[in-house]
Design an enzyme around this catalytic site. Structure first.
Site, mmCIF file in Angstrom:
data_model
loop_
_atom_site.group_PDB
_atom_site.id
_atom_site.type_symbol
_atom_site.label_atom_id
_atom_site.label_comp_id
_atom_site.label_asym_id
_atom_site.label_seq_id
_atom_site.Cartn_x
_atom_site.Cartn_y
_atom_site.Cartn_z
ATOM 1 N N LYS A 180 33.855 35.093 45.238
ATOM 2 C CA LYS A 180 34.230 36.560 45.186
ATOM 3 C C LYS A 180 34.542 36.961 43.936
ATOM 4 C CE LYS A 180 39.080 37.658 45.537
ATOM 5 N NZ LYS A 180 39.370 38.420 44.561
ATOM 6 N N ASN A 181 35.125 36.315 42.794
ATOM 7 C CA ASN A 181 35.615 36.876 41.611
ATOM 8 C C ASN A 181 34.222 36.679 40.493
ATOM 9 O OD1 ASN A 181 37.748 37.514 42.530
ATOM 10 N ND2 ASN A 181 38.892 35.858 41.428
ATOM 11 N N ARG A 213 40.725 45.531 42.583
ATOM 12 C CA ARG A 213 41.161 45.565 41.177
ATOM 13 C C ARG A 213 39.867 45.268 40.202
ATOM 14 N NH1 ARG A 213 44.691 45.461 36.917
ATOM 15 N NH2 ARG A 213 44.086 43.984 35.497
ATOM 16 N N ASP A 231 49.848 45.539 42.331
ATOM 17 C CA ASP A 231 49.281 44.741 43.164
ATOM 18 C C ASP A 231 50.426 43.942 44.097
ATOM 19 O OD1 ASP A 231 47.643 42.487 44.389
ATOM 20 O OD2 ASP A 231 46.311 42.932 42.742
ATOM 21 N N ASP A 270 45.295 30.923 41.199
ATOM 22 C CA ASP A 270 44.727 31.226 42.368
ATOM 23 C C ASP A 270 44.714 30.038 43.157
ATOM 24 O OD1 ASP A 270 44.340 33.846 41.808
ATOM 25 O OD2 ASP A 270 42.223 33.622 41.347
HETATM 26 N N1 EPU Z 1 46.828 41.572 31.688
HETATM 27 C C1 EPU Z 1 47.645 42.368 30.874
HETATM 28 N N2 EPU Z 1 46.746 43.461 30.398
HETATM 29 C C2 EPU Z 1 45.283 43.460 30.680
HETATM 30 C C3 EPU Z 1 44.677 42.750 31.383
HETATM 31 C C4 EPU Z 1 45.577 41.758 32.056
HETATM 32 O O1 EPU Z 1 48.816 42.453 31.024
HETATM 33 O O2 EPU Z 1 44.941 44.489 30.115
HETATM 34 C C5 EPU Z 1 47.602 40.782 32.471
HETATM 35 C C6 EPU Z 1 47.563 40.768 34.084
HETATM 36 O O3 EPU Z 1 48.485 41.797 34.358
HETATM 37 C C7 EPU Z 1 48.052 39.295 34.587
HETATM 38 C C8 EPU Z 1 47.316 38.417 33.446
HETATM 39 O O4 EPU Z 1 46.970 39.382 32.427
HETATM 40 O O5 EPU Z 1 49.412 39.173 34.711
HETATM 41 C C9 EPU Z 1 45.926 38.080 34.014
HETATM 42 O O6 EPU Z 1 44.884 38.925 34.160
HETATM 43 P P1 EPU Z 1 43.404 38.803 33.950
HETATM 44 O O7 EPU Z 1 42.841 39.899 33.407
HETATM 45 O O8 EPU Z 1 43.291 37.523 33.499
HETATM 46 O O9 EPU Z 1 43.052 38.921 35.645
HETATM 47 P P2 EPU Z 1 42.086 39.854 36.358
HETATM 48 O O10 EPU Z 1 40.752 40.164 35.781
HETATM 49 O O11 EPU Z 1 43.176 41.103 36.852
HETATM 50 C C10 EPU Z 1 40.972 38.046 37.614
HETATM 51 C C11 EPU Z 1 41.091 37.539 39.181
HETATM 52 C C12 EPU Z 1 42.444 37.217 39.954
HETATM 53 C C13 EPU Z 1 42.791 36.001 39.006
HETATM 54 C C14 EPU Z 1 42.847 36.407 37.575
HETATM 55 C C15 EPU Z 1 43.274 35.098 36.968
HETATM 56 C C16 EPU Z 1 39.175 39.184 39.808
HETATM 57 C C17 EPU Z 1 38.667 40.273 40.560
HETATM 58 N N3 EPU Z 1 40.425 38.681 39.951
HETATM 59 O O12 EPU Z 1 41.917 39.099 37.662
HETATM 60 O O13 EPU Z 1 42.061 36.859 41.105
HETATM 61 O O14 EPU Z 1 43.994 35.676 39.537
HETATM 62 O O15 EPU Z 1 41.686 36.851 37.153
HETATM 63 O O16 EPU Z 1 42.609 34.090 36.869
HETATM 64 O O17 EPU Z 1 38.387 38.460 39.467
HETATM 65 C C18 EPU Z 1 42.226 36.606 43.321
HETATM 66 O O18 EPU Z 1 41.068 36.239 43.674
HETATM 67 O O19 EPU Z 1 42.918 36.520 44.551
HETATM 68 C C19 EPU Z 1 42.794 37.206 42.229
HETATM 69 C C20 EPU Z 1 44.128 37.635 42.270
#
Ligand code: EPU
Length: 432
Positions: free
Chosen positions: A35-36, A107, A131, A321
């Site tokens: 998915k991601n 997201r 979220d 995850d």
């Molecule tokens: N964060 C910030 N500021 C930012 C970006 C992130 O504070 O500008 C914080 C977030 O709030 C969070 C942490 O940093 O607490 C991690 O965020 P990250 O940007 O790494 O994650 P993401 O890109 O929003 C993706 C996956 C998530 C997975 C995370 C961590 C996708 C669509 N989602 O999210 O997947 O948990 O990376 O590995 O790729 C899931 O698949 O169920 C899922 C939630």
């Protein structure tokens, strides 16, 4: 969006999953595409005109939602479920706008920012909301894009981004954010000059995106490392490609957990051990036997799992995850395990649901102390998010009596036919 092939399930917010203990799981299960990864690859199709084919595409709701978003921007998307392919046409006629109704549902919609801003020099996108497991800001995305020369303005909940042409620069992320790395990477592809992204996220899905971008004509060094260097190319230098989506390590981990908790013997075909090394080491510490085979992983669960302590960290650490799965396993393991969440402070909400199954878990801030019980007992529970929903299914495989999981639409967002796949392994599970 048009679609071919039968759906494996009906989209029904009211759907439930009924699961009860049965014989140890046996057989072979195939791991779908990630998915991601696929959601980001779909957004990357905005970056060049032409006809794309993405293969090994999982049949999940988030792909449907992302298709709606990208169709509203102007891509033409056909989902061929029979061949697990997405055929995506970009004819260059794009609306540089991502509306709130779609952005708030997923997201990954924020991933259109880098491609559109880099290629067209402007984009308007609704600010994504929170979220189920807490606030998820995009400050790092915006800061990095500002360093690349973008200007932002907030109006009525939308972000307007502009930049005549982005320029290469050196960016150091405060934290290896997956989404920020992806947006900066895609934006930098069209920047004038070279961009280095330090402390970049290193998840295999980012490697997959980099590999597709390189095949399209981007110039990226350091793929798989925490320093990505992107040498900018002209805005018309990229071309459409055919790309195969990397295997989903979280879905793979789910089938490993299901086999392990039921003392089963299962081949998880397509699982890439190198993408989940630390998790597999910890599973081994819990007593699970894992044998790497040419086409996947053989999993043999022990009579009873042993407790371990687990800390979630960015890749290559143990991903957040995976955590609900590990907590479900610890709920029936021998001993006490402490689980520490370092990414999403609010991501322990499913603990209440596991407690309804008789799990003995105490949370304190970022920590959960899990005392393994000899038995869980089935109950009605609710899936609070994708991963927690899958963990409740895994727990239900060993909870005496029936466990009925509602809010299954969360699971459908990221799992390609979880129920059908577990059925083929002999699980006592039905979708209601
Ligand atoms: N964060 C910030 N500021 C930012 C970006 C992130 O504070 O500008 C914080 C977030 O709030 C969070 C942490 O940093 O607490 C991690 O965020 P990250 O940007 O790494 O994650 P993401 O890109 O929003 C993706 C996956 C998530 C997975 C995370 C961590 C996708 C669509 N989602 O999210 O997947 O948990 O990376 O590995 O790729 C899931 O698949 O169920 C899922 C939630």
């Amino acid at each position: 969006m048009s679609s071919n092939g039968a759906r494996s399930f009906a989209i029904a917010p009211g759907a439930r999953i009924k699961v009860a203990p049965g014989a140890p799981l046996q057989g072979t299960v195939d791991v779908p595409g990630a998915k991601n990864s696929v959601l980001k690859l779909m957004a990357a199709c905005l970056m060049a005109d032409g006809n794309y084919v993405l293969s090994n595409v999982p049949d999940i709701e988030d792909v449907v939602t992302m298709s709606e978003l990208l169709s509203s921007i102007g891509l033409v998307i056909e989902h061929h479920r029979d061949t697990q392919e997405l055929h995506i046409t970009n004819n260059g006629n794009l609306q540089l706008f991502a509306p709130y109704e779609l952005v708030e549902r997923i997201r990954a919609s924020v991933n259109v920012l880098g491609p559109l801003l880099g290629r067209f020099g402007e984009v308007r996108i609704a600010l994504p909301g929170g979220d189920d497991f807490g606030s998820r800001p995009i400050d790092m995305h915006l800061r990095g894009l500002t360093e690349l020369g973008a200007q932002f303005e907030m109006r009525h909940g939308d972000i307007y981004a502009r930049a005549e042409r982005l320029h290469g620069t050196n960016i150091t992320l405060d934290f290896p954010s997956v989404g920020a790395t992806e947006n900066l990477l895609t934006a930098a592809v069209f920047a004038k000059g070279s961009t280095s992204i330090e402390n970049a996220a290193r998840e295999p899905e980012i490697g997959d995106l980099c590999n597709m971008l390189v095949a399209m004509g981007a110039d990226i060094e350091g793929i798989g490392s925490s320093t990505l260097v992107v040498h900018g190319v002209e805005r018309n230098a990229l071309r459409a490609v055919h790309h195969t989506v990397v295997a989903d390590r979280v879905q793979a981990a789910t089938y490993i957990a299901a086999a392990a908790i039921t003392a089963g013997e299962v081949v998880v075909r397509g699982a890439i051990a190198g993408h989940m090394e630390m998790l597999l080491t910890r599973f081994t510490d819990m007593g699970v036997v894992l044998v790497e085979q040419h086409d996947g992983l053989l999993v043999i669960g022990p009579e009873r799992l042993k407790s371990i302590d687990v800390v979630t960290l960015p890749y290559p650490g143990i991903a957040t995850d995976y955590k609900p799965l590990v907590v479900a396993m610890l709920s029936v393991a021998e001993g006490v395990g402490i689980v520490t969440e370092n990414l999403y402070p609010g991501r322990f909400r499913y603990v209440d649901e596991l407690q309804r199954l008789g799990a003995n878990i105490r949370t304190d801030g970022h920590h959960a102390v899990v005392r393994g019980e000899a038995k869980l007992s089935g109950a009605p529970v609710r899936a609070p998010d994708i991963r927690a929903g899958a963990a409740l299914v895994v727990a239900g495989l060993v909870a005496e009596g029936e466990t009925i999981i509602s809010d299954v639409h969360h699971i459908d967002r990221g799992y390609d036919d979880l129920v059908g796949r577990l059925c083929t392994l002999g699980a006592n599970i039905t979708r209601l």
